[in-house]
Every structure is written in C-alpha cells, then in structure tokens.
Design a protein around this motif. Structure first.
Motif, PDB file in Angstrom:
ATOM      1  N   LYS A   4    -100.482-133.069 -31.424  1.00  0.00           N
ATOM      2  CA  LYS A   4    -101.672-132.288 -31.724  1.00  0.00           C
ATOM      3  C   LYS A   4    -102.045-131.462 -30.508  1.00  0.00           C
ATOM      4  O   LYS A   4    -101.865-131.891 -29.375  1.00  0.00           O
ATOM      5  CB  LYS A   4    -102.862-133.195 -32.064  1.00  0.00           C
ATOM      6  CG  LYS A   4    -102.701-133.970 -33.336  1.00  0.00           C
ATOM      7  CD  LYS A   4    -103.918-134.832 -33.586  1.00  0.00           C
ATOM      8  CE  LYS A   4    -103.693-135.693 -34.811  1.00  0.00           C
ATOM      9  NZ  LYS A   4    -104.791-136.612 -35.043  1.00  0.00           N
ATOM     10  N   THR A  26     -98.695-120.384 -28.662  1.00  0.00           N
ATOM     11  CA  THR A  26     -99.100-121.380 -29.656  1.00  0.00           C
ATOM     12  C   THR A  26    -100.475-121.899 -29.238  1.00  0.00           C
ATOM     13  O   THR A  26    -100.625-122.484 -28.171  1.00  0.00           O
ATOM     14  CB  THR A  26     -98.079-122.525 -29.728  1.00  0.00           C
ATOM     15  OG1 THR A  26     -96.815-121.970 -30.120  1.00  0.00           O
ATOM     16  CG2 THR A  26     -98.502-123.578 -30.737  1.00  0.00           C
ATOM     17  N   TYR A  29    -102.500-126.834 -33.140  1.00  0.00           N
ATOM     18  CA  TYR A  29    -101.710-127.375 -34.243  1.00  0.00           C
ATOM     19  C   TYR A  29    -101.940-128.880 -34.397  1.00  0.00           C
ATOM     20  O   TYR A  29    -102.393-129.564 -33.486  1.00  0.00           O
ATOM     21  CB  TYR A  29    -100.212-127.109 -34.070  1.00  0.00           C
ATOM     22  CG  TYR A  29     -99.580-127.723 -32.843  1.00  0.00           C
ATOM     23  CD1 TYR A  29     -99.121-129.033 -32.848  1.00  0.00           C
ATOM     24  CD2 TYR A  29     -99.427-126.987 -31.684  1.00  0.00           C
ATOM     25  CE1 TYR A  29     -98.522-129.593 -31.726  1.00  0.00           C
ATOM     26  CE2 TYR A  29     -98.832-127.530 -30.561  1.00  0.00           C
ATOM     27  CZ  TYR A  29     -98.385-128.833 -30.587  1.00  0.00           C
ATOM     28  OH  TYR A  29     -97.806-129.379 -29.477  1.00  0.00           O
ATOM     29  N   ASN A  33    -100.815-127.914 -39.815  1.00  0.00           N
ATOM     30  CA  ASN A  33    -101.184-126.516 -39.593  1.00  0.00           C
ATOM     31  C   ASN A  33    -100.926-126.095 -38.156  1.00  0.00           C
ATOM     32  O   ASN A  33    -101.018-126.914 -37.242  1.00  0.00           O
ATOM     33  CB  ASN A  33    -102.682-126.307 -39.877  1.00  0.00           C
ATOM     34  CG  ASN A  33    -103.025-126.545 -41.311  1.00  0.00           C
ATOM     35  OD1 ASN A  33    -102.729-125.718 -42.153  1.00  0.00           O
ATOM     36  ND2 ASN A  33    -103.652-127.684 -41.596  1.00  0.00           N
ATOM     37  N   MET A  34    -100.658-124.811 -37.985  1.00  0.00           N
ATOM     38  CA  MET A  34    -100.426-124.262 -36.649  1.00  0.00           C
ATOM     39  C   MET A  34    -100.969-122.842 -36.605  1.00  0.00           C
ATOM     40  O   MET A  34    -100.811-122.079 -37.565  1.00  0.00           O
ATOM     41  CB  MET A  34     -98.932-124.250 -36.348  1.00  0.00           C
ATOM     42  CG  MET A  34     -98.549-123.591 -35.035  1.00  0.00           C
ATOM     43  SD  MET A  34     -96.784-123.734 -34.701  1.00  0.00           S
ATOM     44  CE  MET A  34     -96.730-125.381 -33.975  1.00  0.00           C
ATOM     45  N   CYS A  36    -100.832-119.356 -34.117  1.00  0.00           N
ATOM     46  CA  CYS A  36    -100.160-118.691 -32.997  1.00  0.00           C
ATOM     47  C   CYS A  36    -100.663-117.259 -32.880  1.00  0.00           C
ATOM     48  O   CYS A  36    -101.105-116.655 -33.860  1.00  0.00           O
ATOM     49  CB  CYS A  36     -98.653-118.641 -33.229  1.00  0.00           C
ATOM     50  SG  CYS A  36     -97.853-120.249 -33.344  1.00  0.00           S
ATOM     51  N   CYS A 103    -100.693-118.172 -38.957  1.00  0.00           N
ATOM     52  CA  CYS A 103    -100.844-119.605 -39.226  1.00  0.00           C
ATOM     53  C   CYS A 103     -99.669-120.064 -40.069  1.00  0.00           C
ATOM     54  O   CYS A 103     -99.227-119.356 -40.976  1.00  0.00           O
ATOM     55  CB  CYS A 103    -102.158-119.874 -39.951  1.00  0.00           C
ATOM     56  SG  CYS A 103    -103.601-119.421 -38.967  1.00  0.00           S
ATOM     57  N   SER A 105     -97.941-123.512 -42.207  1.00  0.00           N
ATOM     58  CA  SER A 105     -98.196-124.819 -42.799  1.00  0.00           C
ATOM     59  C   SER A 105     -96.940-125.287 -43.524  1.00  0.00           C
ATOM     60  O   SER A 105     -96.437-124.572 -44.405  1.00  0.00           O
ATOM     61  CB  SER A 105     -99.362-124.725 -43.786  1.00  0.00           C
ATOM     62  OG  SER A 105     -99.616-125.994 -44.349  1.00  0.00           O
ATOM     63  N   SER A 107     -96.786-127.309 -39.615  1.00  0.00           N
ATOM     64  CA  SER A 107     -96.489-126.787 -38.284  1.00  0.00           C
ATOM     65  C   SER A 107     -94.993-126.588 -38.085  1.00  0.00           C
ATOM     66  O   SER A 107     -94.180-127.289 -38.677  1.00  0.00           O
ATOM     67  CB  SER A 107     -97.002-127.750 -37.215  1.00  0.00           C
ATOM     68  OG  SER A 107     -98.393-127.716 -37.162  1.00  0.00           O
ATOM     69  N   LYS A 112     -93.860-125.760 -30.934  1.00  0.00           N
ATOM     70  CA  LYS A 112     -94.675-126.715 -30.161  1.00  0.00           C
ATOM     71  C   LYS A 112     -94.169-126.744 -28.739  1.00  0.00           C
ATOM     72  O   LYS A 112     -93.136-127.325 -28.452  1.00  0.00           O
ATOM     73  CB  LYS A 112     -94.620-128.111 -30.790  1.00  0.00           C
ATOM     74  CG  LYS A 112     -95.239-128.173 -32.158  1.00  0.00           C
ATOM     75  CD  LYS A 112     -95.094-129.560 -32.764  1.00  0.00           C
ATOM     76  CE  LYS A 112     -95.643-129.607 -34.174  1.00  0.00           C
ATOM     77  NZ  LYS A 112     -95.409-130.911 -34.802  1.00  0.00           N
TER      78      LYS A 112
END
Length: 113
Positions: A4, A26, A29, A33-34, A36, A103, A105, A107, A112
């Motif tokens: 996270k 980034t 997240y 979900n993320m 960027c 975004c 979905s 992530s 990351k």
C-alpha cells in the motif's frame, strides 16, 4: 515491494521512465486501485498494448491521440477523460507535451516502485 502507498507527492516521489519520452510517478495504491501521473513529451509514442487492469484517466494539459485496437482514435486535450476496459488494446501518439492522471484497477505490480 510495498502493498500500500497511502500518500504521494509529484514534487518528491520517484519519476520513472516508462518509455522514451514517457515518465511516470506512482502516487497511491493498494491491491485494488492505483493512481499515477504521466509526463509525455511531444513526438513520443506508446506501442499498442493490453493489460488486465481497467484504465481511466484525464488529460491535465497537452494533446494526445489514443489509438484503440479497432482503429478508433480518441483525440484528447486538457479536461478530456477516457476509459479502457481490461485487455482493451490501445497505444498513443503525443502531439504536444502532455500530462495525465491515470487510475488502474486492480493495481499494476510493474508500477509499484
């Protein structure tokens, strides 16, 4: 790799090259979900690709063409939002220096940092 990221900042978070002329930060997240931020240089292109994540975004500034797998071109400028479903083929041509918020979905593990 952390699971996270609750807080992000464009001024201080790591800027990573995604491809020539395409950089990403980034911001936040979790597994679902993320978010960027992308910096895209005029004249850059992103090859046609797919990913399992759905993708939505908004153009903050600039001008971009997203090209879909069926040949449809999304001609987008500041304020325009867009969406690609899971595994929907898409690529892009950057017509002006452009910035986007996107975004994903779920992530993307590859984003990351």
């Amino acid at each position: 790799m952390q699971e996270k990221k609750h807080r992000g900042n464009l001024a201080t978070d790591k800027r990573v090259s995604r491809a020539k002329g395409i950089d990403r930060v980034t911001l936040t997240y979790d597994k679902d979900n993320m978010m960027c931020y992308f910096y895209l240089e005029k004249g850059s292109n992103l090859e046609m690709h797919t990913h399992i994540q759905s993708q939505s975004g908004i153009v903050i500034k600039g001008h971009i063409h997203f090209i879909k797998g069926d040949g449809e071109v999304l001609d987008l400028t500041a304020g325009d939002a867009y969406y690609f479903a899971s595994n929907d083929p898409h690529g892009s041509k950057i017509l002006e220096d452009t910035e986007l918020i996107e975004c994903f979905s779920p992530s993307r593990d590859d984003y990351k940092d």
